[in-house]
Design a protein around this motif. Structure first.
Motif, PDB file in Angstrom:
ATOM      1  N   GLU A 112       0.855  -1.205   0.000  1.00 56.35           N
ATOM      2  CA  GLU A 112       0.000   0.000   0.000  1.00 56.35           C
ATOM      3  C   GLU A 112       0.887   1.250   0.000  1.00 56.35           C
ATOM      4  O   GLU A 112       0.736   2.132   0.850  1.00 56.35           O
ATOM      5  CB  GLU A 112      -0.908   0.008   1.243  1.00 56.35           C
ATOM      6  CG  GLU A 112      -1.910  -1.097   1.301  1.00 56.35           C
ATOM      7  CD  GLU A 112      -3.249  -0.734   0.669  1.00 56.35           C
ATOM      8  OE1 GLU A 112      -3.429   0.426   0.242  1.00 56.35           O
ATOM      9  OE2 GLU A 112      -4.106  -1.619   0.618  1.00 56.35           O
ATOM     10  N   LEU A 113       1.771   1.345  -0.965  1.00 53.99           N
ATOM     11  CA  LEU A 113       2.776   2.410  -0.963  1.00 53.99           C
ATOM     12  C   LEU A 113       2.159   3.810  -0.944  1.00 53.99           C
ATOM     13  O   LEU A 113       2.622   4.685  -0.213  1.00 53.99           O
ATOM     14  CB  LEU A 113       3.728   2.262  -2.151  1.00 53.99           C
ATOM     15  CG  LEU A 113       4.896   3.245  -2.191  1.00 53.99           C
ATOM     16  CD1 LEU A 113       5.757   3.120  -0.930  1.00 53.99           C
ATOM     17  CD2 LEU A 113       5.732   3.030  -3.434  1.00 53.99           C
ATOM     18  N   TYR A 114       1.112   4.049  -1.723  1.00 55.16           N
ATOM     19  CA  TYR A 114       0.527   5.394  -1.759  1.00 55.16           C
ATOM     20  C   TYR A 114      -0.097   5.763  -0.418  1.00 55.16           C
ATOM     21  O   TYR A 114       0.064   6.880   0.059  1.00 55.16           O
ATOM     22  CB  TYR A 114      -0.501   5.509  -2.890  1.00 55.16           C
ATOM     23  CG  TYR A 114       0.147   5.446  -4.249  1.00 55.16           C
ATOM     24  CD1 TYR A 114       0.986   6.465  -4.694  1.00 55.16           C
ATOM     25  CD2 TYR A 114      -0.048   4.358  -5.080  1.00 55.16           C
ATOM     26  CE1 TYR A 114       1.609   6.404  -5.931  1.00 55.16           C
ATOM     27  CE2 TYR A 114       0.565   4.282  -6.319  1.00 55.16           C
ATOM     28  CZ  TYR A 114       1.392   5.310  -6.746  1.00 55.16           C
ATOM     29  OH  TYR A 114       2.003   5.239  -7.959  1.00 55.16           O
ATOM     30  N   LEU A 115      -0.807   4.832   0.188  1.00 58.45           N
ATOM     31  CA  LEU A 115      -1.365   5.073   1.515  1.00 58.45           C
ATOM     32  C   LEU A 115      -0.248   5.264   2.529  1.00 58.45           C
ATOM     33  O   LEU A 115      -0.296   6.171   3.359  1.00 58.45           O
ATOM     34  CB  LEU A 115      -2.269   3.908   1.930  1.00 58.45           C
ATOM     35  CG  LEU A 115      -2.819   3.944   3.358  1.00 58.45           C
ATOM     36  CD1 LEU A 115      -3.627   5.208   3.616  1.00 58.45           C
ATOM     37  CD2 LEU A 115      -3.645   2.700   3.632  1.00 58.45           C
ATOM     38  N   PHE A 116       0.758   4.418   2.453  1.00 62.69           N
ATOM     39  CA  PHE A 116       1.921   4.502   3.333  1.00 62.69           C
ATOM     40  C   PHE A 116       2.529   5.903   3.287  1.00 62.69           C
ATOM     41  O   PHE A 116       2.750   6.537   4.320  1.00 62.69           O
ATOM     42  CB  PHE A 116       2.933   3.432   2.891  1.00 62.69           C
ATOM     43  CG  PHE A 116       4.196   3.396   3.679  1.00 62.69           C
ATOM     44  CD1 PHE A 116       4.256   2.741   4.888  1.00 62.69           C
ATOM     45  CD2 PHE A 116       5.347   3.998   3.187  1.00 62.69           C
ATOM     46  CE1 PHE A 116       5.441   2.689   5.615  1.00 62.69           C
ATOM     47  CE2 PHE A 116       6.536   3.949   3.902  1.00 62.69           C
ATOM     48  CZ  PHE A 116       6.576   3.294   5.118  1.00 62.69           C
ATOM     49  N   LYS A 117       2.763   6.406   2.092  1.00 63.97           N
ATOM     50  CA  LYS A 117       3.336   7.747   1.940  1.00 63.97           C
ATOM     51  C   LYS A 117       2.372   8.820   2.433  1.00 63.97           C
ATOM     52  O   LYS A 117       2.779   9.785   3.082  1.00 63.97           O
ATOM     53  CB  LYS A 117       3.686   8.013   0.474  1.00 63.97           C
ATOM     54  CG  LYS A 117       4.883   7.265  -0.024  1.00 63.97           C
ATOM     55  CD  LYS A 117       5.117   7.615  -1.485  1.00 63.97           C
ATOM     56  CE  LYS A 117       6.306   6.913  -2.077  1.00 63.97           C
ATOM     57  NZ  LYS A 117       6.492   7.271  -3.499  1.00 63.97           N
ATOM     58  N   ASP A 118       1.093   8.653   2.130  1.00 63.57           N
ATOM     59  CA  ASP A 118       0.094   9.633   2.540  1.00 63.57           C
ATOM     60  C   ASP A 118       0.026   9.780   4.057  1.00 63.57           C
ATOM     61  O   ASP A 118      -0.228  10.872   4.572  1.00 63.57           O
ATOM     62  CB  ASP A 118      -1.284   9.234   1.990  1.00 63.57           C
ATOM     63  CG  ASP A 118      -2.324  10.312   2.188  1.00 63.57           C
ATOM     64  OD1 ASP A 118      -2.041  11.485   1.848  1.00 63.57           O
ATOM     65  OD2 ASP A 118      -3.420   9.992   2.679  1.00 63.57           O
ATOM     66  N   LEU A 119       0.269   8.702   4.760  1.00 63.41           N
ATOM     67  CA  LEU A 119       0.230   8.731   6.226  1.00 63.41           C
ATOM     68  C   LEU A 119       1.560   9.150   6.852  1.00 63.41           C
ATOM     69  O   LEU A 119       1.694   9.166   8.063  1.00 63.41           O
ATOM     70  CB  LEU A 119      -0.194   7.358   6.764  1.00 63.41           C
ATOM     71  CG  LEU A 119      -1.610   6.932   6.405  1.00 63.41           C
ATOM     72  CD1 LEU A 119      -1.877   5.518   6.894  1.00 63.41           C
ATOM     73  CD2 LEU A 119      -2.640   7.894   6.963  1.00 63.41           C
ATOM     74  N   GLY A 120       2.542   9.479   6.022  1.00 66.19           N
ATOM     75  CA  GLY A 120       3.804   9.995   6.544  1.00 66.19           C
ATOM     76  C   GLY A 120       4.917   8.981   6.610  1.00 66.19           C
ATOM     77  O   GLY A 120       5.954   9.232   7.219  1.00 66.19           O
ATOM     78  N   GLY A 121       4.733   7.825   5.976  1.00 62.14           N
ATOM     79  CA  GLY A 121       5.788   6.812   5.951  1.00 62.14           C
ATOM     80  C   GLY A 121       6.915   7.238   5.035  1.00 62.14           C
ATOM     81  O   GLY A 121       6.709   8.000   4.093  1.00 62.14           O
ATOM     82  N   THR A 122       8.074   6.755   5.307  1.00 61.88           N
ATOM     83  CA  THR A 122       9.245   7.069   4.498  1.00 61.88           C
ATOM     84  C   THR A 122       9.528   5.924   3.548  1.00 61.88           C
ATOM     85  O   THR A 122       9.241   4.771   3.859  1.00 61.88           O
ATOM     86  CB  THR A 122      10.480   7.358   5.374  1.00 61.88           C
ATOM     87  OG1 THR A 122      11.579   7.668   4.520  1.00 61.88           O
ATOM     88  CG2 THR A 122      10.850   6.182   6.241  1.00 61.88           C
ATOM     89  N   THR A 123      10.095   6.232   2.400  1.00 57.36           N
ATOM     90  CA  THR A 123      10.454   5.186   1.458  1.00 57.36           C
ATOM     91  C   THR A 123      11.944   4.854   1.525  1.00 57.36           C
ATOM     92  O   THR A 123      12.455   4.117   0.718  1.00 57.36           O
ATOM     93  CB  THR A 123      10.081   5.588   0.023  1.00 57.36           C
ATOM     94  OG1 THR A 123      10.696   6.845  -0.287  1.00 57.36           O
ATOM     95  CG2 THR A 123       8.576   5.704  -0.130  1.00 57.36           C
TER      96      THR A 123
END
Length: 111
Positions: A80-91
């Motif tokens: 769920e990369l887009y959700l992950f990023k949207d919630l403030g996760g780092t790549t």
């Protein structure tokens, strides 16, 4: 295992329950890594909606502690990369706590 991964999972529980759509691929990954037992896997799979599956998964995460939450964090990133990023996760491969906590704090202020 860093503090950020656990804080991210704990701090975004409500949003994750509502927004994760790839629940079973995440659960499959956790099961394959030995983070979820067959019985709990079957209980999650038996639920009708993604939200019900995520609520059950969060019960498992709470029981499994920081190690299981950390594995969930990376499974979420994989599926769920887009959700992950949207919630403030780092790549980034490694999350420096000093660099990630502002994103987490900012995200949590919006809720």
């Amino acid at each position: 295992m860093s503090r950020f991964e656990v804080q991210f999972v704990d701090g975004n529980e409500a949003a994750l329950i509502q927004r994760v759509t790839s629940v079973m691929p995440i659960v499959d990954e956790l099961k394959n890594k030995g983070m979820i037992q067959r019985e709990k896997y079957a209980e999650i799979r038996a639920k009708d909606t993604n939200q019900e599956k995520m609520r059950k998964l969060f019960e498992v995460l709470e029981g499994g502690g920081d190690k299981v939450k950390t594995h969930f964090f990376y499974a979420l990133k994989n599926h769920e990369l887009y959700l992950f990023k949207d919630l403030g996760g780092t790549t980034e491969n490694q999350c420096e706590v000093d660099n990630c906590e502002p994103n987490l704090a900012k995200n949590m202020e919006l809720r």
